[in-house]
Design a protein around this motif. Structure first.
Motif, PDB file in Angstrom:
ATOM      1  N   SER A 179       0.854  -1.187   0.000  1.00  0.00           N
ATOM      2  CA  SER A 179       0.000   0.000   0.000  1.00  0.00           C
ATOM      3  C   SER A 179       0.893   1.241   0.000  1.00  0.00           C
ATOM      4  O   SER A 179       2.098   1.150   0.252  1.00  0.00           O
ATOM      5  CB  SER A 179      -0.927   0.003   1.216  1.00  0.00           C
ATOM      6  N   TYR A 180       0.290   2.373  -0.290  1.00  0.00           N
ATOM      7  CA  TYR A 180       1.047   3.623  -0.360  1.00  0.00           C
ATOM      8  C   TYR A 180       0.954   4.341   0.980  1.00  0.00           C
ATOM      9  O   TYR A 180      -0.109   4.354   1.609  1.00  0.00           O
ATOM     10  CB  TYR A 180       0.489   4.514  -1.464  1.00  0.00           C
ATOM     11  N   LYS A 235       3.640  -4.424 -11.545  1.00  0.00           N
ATOM     12  CA  LYS A 235       3.865  -3.013 -11.876  1.00  0.00           C
ATOM     13  C   LYS A 235       3.026  -2.077 -11.013  1.00  0.00           C
ATOM     14  O   LYS A 235       3.500  -1.043 -10.566  1.00  0.00           O
ATOM     15  CB  LYS A 235       3.562  -2.763 -13.349  1.00  0.00           C
ATOM     16  N   ALA A 236       1.769  -2.426 -10.779  1.00  0.00           N
ATOM     17  CA  ALA A 236       0.916  -1.561  -9.967  1.00  0.00           C
ATOM     18  C   ALA A 236       0.803  -2.092  -8.536  1.00  0.00           C
ATOM     19  O   ALA A 236      -0.059  -1.671  -7.776  1.00  0.00           O
ATOM     20  CB  ALA A 236      -0.464  -1.427 -10.598  1.00  0.00           C
ATOM     21  N   LYS A 244      -2.961  -4.790  -6.172  1.00  0.00           N
ATOM     22  CA  LYS A 244      -3.734  -4.676  -7.418  1.00  0.00           C
ATOM     23  C   LYS A 244      -3.778  -6.014  -8.147  1.00  0.00           C
ATOM     24  O   LYS A 244      -4.803  -6.401  -8.694  1.00  0.00           O
ATOM     25  CB  LYS A 244      -3.106  -3.625  -8.341  1.00  0.00           C
ATOM     26  N   GLU A 273      -6.276  -8.090  -6.393  1.00  0.00           N
ATOM     27  CA  GLU A 273      -7.644  -7.669  -6.740  1.00  0.00           C
ATOM     28  C   GLU A 273      -8.078  -8.278  -8.061  1.00  0.00           C
ATOM     29  O   GLU A 273      -9.207  -8.740  -8.210  1.00  0.00           O
ATOM     30  CB  GLU A 273      -7.717  -6.141  -6.857  1.00  0.00           C
ATOM     31  N   THR A 292      10.489  -1.184  -6.332  1.00  0.00           N
ATOM     32  CA  THR A 292       9.340  -0.936  -7.209  1.00  0.00           C
ATOM     33  C   THR A 292       9.697  -0.081  -8.419  1.00  0.00           C
ATOM     34  O   THR A 292       8.919   0.009  -9.361  1.00  0.00           O
ATOM     35  CB  THR A 292       8.237  -0.198  -6.422  1.00  0.00           C
ATOM     36  N   GLY A 293      10.863   0.567  -8.368  1.00  0.00           N
ATOM     37  CA  GLY A 293      11.237   1.451  -9.475  1.00  0.00           C
ATOM     38  C   GLY A 293      10.542   2.800  -9.425  1.00  0.00           C
ATOM     39  O   GLY A 293      10.643   3.592 -10.359  1.00  0.00           O
ATOM     40  N   GLN A 294       9.830   3.049  -8.329  1.00  0.00           N
ATOM     41  CA  GLN A 294       9.106   4.318  -8.215  1.00  0.00           C
ATOM     42  C   GLN A 294      10.070   5.503  -8.152  1.00  0.00           C
ATOM     43  O   GLN A 294      11.121   5.429  -7.518  1.00  0.00           O
ATOM     44  CB  GLN A 294       8.236   4.282  -6.942  1.00  0.00           C
TER      45      GLN A 294
END
Lengths: 364, 364
Positions: B45-46, B193-194, B198, B201, B287-289
């Motif tokens: 989660s963020y 990726k997301a 996700k 889900e 995550t590469g964020q």
């Protein structure tokens, strides 16, 4: 399965009820939600670019009610955001709602506050009797402002030109005779710092609240015994559409990722006269998120199954009243929220209403 | 309430079962999950800085099994990430696992691949019989490597020094006689990726899967009629701990937000000998964020109620076998996954197992 409260719908209405009822540890609460997530249309999530978006269109929290603000502040910190909207008119990006800035920018004038009052008066076109939303707008703002800002936007929004729309749709055009270009002037404005979804999770973080997702309540209704139901779904669906389906306007969303820091100069830009979408939202500008990329959302109002906007016209209100009469006679069901009351409510209002209903429940 | 399959636990095991079973549209599936979210320990989660974190510690997906990779690729795109870990030893950040690079950096040598084989051989300390994890390590790697990389790390990890730990805990020390400093060498490696949440889900995005969150299955078990249960919770809990509670090691996580682009030079840095935490994970590097800020997580292994690591020792395996005997005799319950099988499994393994169980179910 036995519970004290069966709550249908995990939007802000249902979650507020759940949260308040759960303060009594003896209450067993079950929320049933059709979608795979809680939060209703306030639900937000991150996309593959790690940008937080509002999946069902931009949600800006604003209220003048300190009680509501304090209540929600239990579940989130706030990003103190003041919403501003630009409207793309005559090739310019002009502040909305219509303020002194809007008028001066549109007409390249330098009116004072006092001169603006006279100007708007001079623009008004007296139409009587008022039969349509167009008549309202002409009476309030005159033809030029009406045509540039409202006529085409409203047509996109409702799929029908204002001349064919009930006066209730454009019930008035708000003017601001000063230079306050904020979209809302409420005392409290903000965005939950970690997002609406996180705030919603916090609201129901109690052991006596269970949540069932991906579930139409009619699929499981028979298997659940409850003292009271709080129904926040569409009221017509509750009664199997027996008087006919209520009409809603829906929205189709198109997302675009852009490889740049900033896409536009405001969080929301309205396009009343150009393109088929009504507006573009750039979410980073609402959430304050920093990123080298950005994500925008275009909104295309449409007819459709996902109910967004109840029709604020006599015809549909009358149909709603048939359902409401039945609903009022129910002893064990409370109907609350946008869909159950067939009325467009802001977020603070549904929270407020749920709090009032709850107080009434506690007295009963 | 009637369903065909009652799945207890919404971790990767339960979700894989649900997804596969739901392909038959006649199957009604209900997942019951104790936590307020799906995804089990893979949940991400963020945080309030909009940084994606893995709430229960770093999860790197890696597998050699193309079938598993293809199966999960239905639900997510991948960020093609190759995991690398550094270990802080003698004031230096040295690659883990132990490769030619590790040895040359640690001892400031310039050994060839062939010389490293000889070097490691020369280090080994013959201990017989092997009674503890320390004995294993000394036999495999000698005292210096053991003491620098494994002794204190293992002590932090299990709360007991390797000299008192069953040989099963450190069953071998892997060496890599080349310069491949990746942590895993599996053919397929990546991060959804997301995010994992996700992906999870998507796995259950079917109308015949219902999910009940915040719910201990024992609270509702009596009210649900099912053909078959898939139980992925702790096996001892299923049997009310009748033979005693199984022992798990847990982890306490501490998050820190830092106002800089980068905190450390690898996604994970191990601290075998310094501090009380075992390692620091910097999530952006997994995550590469991209962000101007970063969030790190320190892990403090501890005893506690949240079961993470089953004890891989004879004593607890024997207790588990008492439960397993009962479980094997159940006709309508399948026990699957890390908690139900009391065994540390990687993500690909639980997906694989669920797929195999499902195939068996389909034949039955």
């Amino acid at each position: 399965m036995k519970v004290n409260y069966l709550i249908v719908g995990a939007g802000l209405t249902g979650l507020t009820f759940a949260n308040l009822l759960a303060q009594n540890e003896n209450n067993k609460i079950l929320i049933i939600e059709k979608r795979h997530h809680i939060g209703g249309n306030a639900y937000d999530s991150y996309n593959a670019n790690h940008i937080l978006i509002h999946n069902y269109g931009p949600h800006i929290f604003h209220t003048n009610n300190q009680k509501i603000w304090d209540y929600l502040s239990q579940f989130t910190e706030w990003y103190d955001y003041q919403h501003r909207v630009l409207s793309f008119v005559d090739g310019q990006f002009i502040p909305m709602p219509i303020t002194l800035e809007t008028i001066n920018q549109l007409y390249n004038t330098n009116l004072s506050q006092f001169e603006m009052v006279d100007f708007i008066e001079s623009q008004k076109e007296r139409v009587a009797p008022i039969k349509s939303s167009e008549d309202v707008a002409l009476n309030n703002a005159g033809r030029d402002i009406y045509e540039k800002f409202f006529m085409n936007y409203t047509t996109k929004q409702w799929g029908v030109p204002p001349s064919e729309l009930d006066p209730a749709v454009i019930s008035r055009i708000p003017f601001r005779y000063n230079r306050d270009t904020r979209y809302f002037t409420d005392r409290y404005q903000g965005i939950p710092k970690a997002g609406y979804s996180k705030m919603c999770e916090q609201m129901i973080d109690r052991p006596n609240i269970k949540v069932m997702l991906n579930t139409d309540y009619k699929e499981v209704n028979d298997a659940i015994v409850y003292d009271k139901m709080i129904y926040t779904g569409p009221i017509d669906y509750y009664y199997d559409n027996q008087f006919g389906k209520l009409k809603y306007r829906s929205v189709r969303f198109e997302m675009e990722d852009h490889d740049c820091e900033s896409f536009q100069n405001a969080a929301v830009v309205n396009y009343p006269n150009d393109y088929d979408y009504t507006r573009i939202t750039e979410y980073k500008k609402i959430t304050g998120q920093q990123s080298r990329k950005t994500t925008i959302m275009k909104e295309f109002p449409c007819d459709g199954d996902d109910p967004f906007y109840p029709f604020p016209t006599k015809e549909w209100q009358e149909l709603y009243l048939l359902y409401k009469e039945k609903a009022d006679a129910e002893k064990n069901v409370i109907f609350a929220g946008r869909l159950a009351e067939y009325r467009y409510y802001n977020m603070d209002v549904v929270v407020d209403q749920a709090m009032r209903f709850f107080e009434k429940l506690s007295v009963d």
